[in-house]
Write an enzyme that holds these catalytic residues in place. Structure first.
Site, PDB file in Angstrom:
ATOM      1  CG  HIS A 138       9.893  -2.460  -8.073  1.00 37.72           C
ATOM      2  ND1 HIS A 138      10.617  -1.292  -8.235  1.00 37.72           N
ATOM      3  CD2 HIS A 138       9.282  -2.349  -6.876  1.00 37.72           C
ATOM      4  CE1 HIS A 138      10.442  -0.512  -7.185  1.00 37.72           C
ATOM      5  NE2 HIS A 138       9.637  -1.136  -6.341  1.00 37.72           N
ATOM      6  CD  GLU A 193      14.603  -0.054  -2.428  1.00 37.26           C
ATOM      7  OE1 GLU A 193      14.011  -1.008  -1.885  1.00 37.26           O
ATOM      8  OE2 GLU A 193      14.301   1.128  -2.221  1.00 37.26           O
ATOM      9  CD  GLU A 322      11.650   3.458  -4.680  1.00 36.24           C
ATOM     10  OE1 GLU A 322      11.617   3.521  -3.428  1.00 36.24           O
ATOM     11  OE2 GLU A 322      11.459   2.404  -5.307  1.00 36.24           O
TER      12      GLU A 322
END
Length: 408
Positions: A138, A193, A322
């Protein structure tokens, strides 16, 4: 987005709404009676609707404080009861973001065994409730290309070698720990991301930017290397379902010509991962817009339909890892957003996973950014029960619309 947020102090009482949307729990994932999904599109469909254990195992400080990092961003220690409440409420999936760079103990990038054990314990808690579980790498995007070895990865040509070493070393250890004994209910998400931190295009993919195009190329290389490392561990990981994003997990980056799926020895096991706080002016911008308009609805539908055409119709699953709409003291408008978002995403064969960082209250300064609190992990109740009801009803409508479209 930075998510250094403390939990809300007030809780809205959970009403009887939940009882009509409850699902039975199970203590044994493998005892489930439903047939195993045959491909990525089927498994995404079965995931139904999800929730993020945000600001918890992904939380970090600049030093290794061991398992104490789980609560360093203000969230409580994770318990089995939390997952039981989520399953009973109607969720079928939880995403458990995990950060690793701050838990390395040597120059060989070895993950602290205590941290790995705690991560495994939390994953096992969720799986024991019959939930699908997504785990990832993450907050490990390095702050600059010139990062210290082990700090993470940075998707640029100059940082490629260090980045490859980091991500493949992480996945080698994660995949070894989570292999045999973990069936298709456990899903690996390679990156979160991935982006050029600090760049003027950090938060959106620009196909006309040479830097974005070059970074996307590196992301594709990193994900191929991670996938190869996971498959090489054998066992159940030979057929593990894998989620992977394009630049910054933006939908249109994944649909760009510069993004390609990795070569995979397993068939139909790849899932595109995107993040959609859409439109940002309503869902996240401070102060942004408080009213969910027809124009915003049209924009959402356009993106969902494009994801369906580019991936779902071609046998590639899509998970919105998300999503959410920040609290702007506009509950009725957020209800409208949830209703449209979850119906239209499910209608197009996507499963959406709600981001939850525990933050709800708007402070005296009026700042409305990053207030994505959804489930109170201490009380086991929901901050906004009507949002839960709205989302579950919308998913059901979307499933009906999708099935009707297939029948034509």
């Amino acid at each position: 987005m930075k998510r250094f947020l403390m939990p809300a102090t007030s809780v809205f009482a959970l009403t009887a709404i939940l009882s009509s949307f409850s699902c039975s729990t199970t203590n044994d994932v493998k005892s489930a009676k439903k047939a195993e999904p045959k491909n990525a599109v089927e498994i995404v469909d079965d995931m139904k609707i999800g929730w993020n254990l945000g600001n918890t195992l992904d939380a970090f400080t600049d030093e290794n404080i061991g398992v104490k990092s789980e609560t360093c961003w203000g969230q409580p220690v994770t318990t089995k009861e939390m997952f039981a409440s989520l399953k009973k409420a109607g969720f079928n999936t939880v995403r458990i973001p995990i950060t690793w760079h701050n838990h390395l103990i040597d120059s060989d990038l070895t993950i602290d065994p205590e941290w790995m054990a705690r991560s495994k314990e939390v994953v096992d808690m969720a799986l024991s409730q019959g939930l699908y579980v997504i785990i990832n790498v993450h907050h490990d995007t390095a702050p600059t290309a010139d990062f210290e070895e082990g700090r993470g990865y940075y998707p640029s040509e100059s940082a490629k070698e260090k980045s490859l070493r980091f991500v493949t070393r992480m996945w080698e250890q994660i995949a070894t720990t989570f292999n045999n004994g973990y069936d298709y209910h456990l899903i690996f998400e390679l990156l979160n991301e991935p982006r050029l931190v600090g760049h003027e295009r950090e938060w959106w993919y620009d196909p006309n930017s040479e830097d974005c195009v070059a970074s996307q190329k590196i992301i594709v290389e990193l994900e191929q290397a991670c996938l190869d490392k996971i498959r090489a561990t054998g066992g159940e990981n030979k057929e593990r379902y894998i989620m992977l994003p394009g630049y910054v997990a933006q939908p249109w980056a994944a649909m760009a010509d510069t993004f390609t799926l990795p070569s995979d020895k397993a068939k139909e096991k790849l899932i595109i991962s995107v993040h959609m706080y859409d439109p940002w002016t309503f869902a996240g911008e401070n102060p942004g817009e408080k009213v969910f308009t027809d124009e915003m609805r049209a924009g959402q539908r356009s993106t969902f339909e494009a994801l369906n055409a580019n991936f779902v119709q071609k046998g590639v699953g899509v998970v919105i890892g998300e999503c959410g709409a920040t609290n702007k003291d506009n509950l009725s408008e957020r209800e409208a957003w949830y209703s449209h978002y979850f119906e239209q995403s499910k209608k197009n064969g996507l499963t959406a996973v709600i981001w939850d960082n525990g933050s709800v209250e708007i402070g005296e300064d009026g700042n409305v950014s990053e207030h994505y609190g959804f489930f109170n992990r201490t009380s086991g109740e929901f901050f906004f029960p009507t949002l839960l009801k709205t989302a579950l009803e919308a998913v059901e409508r979307g499933e009906i619309a999708r099935d009707e479209a297939k029948a034509k």
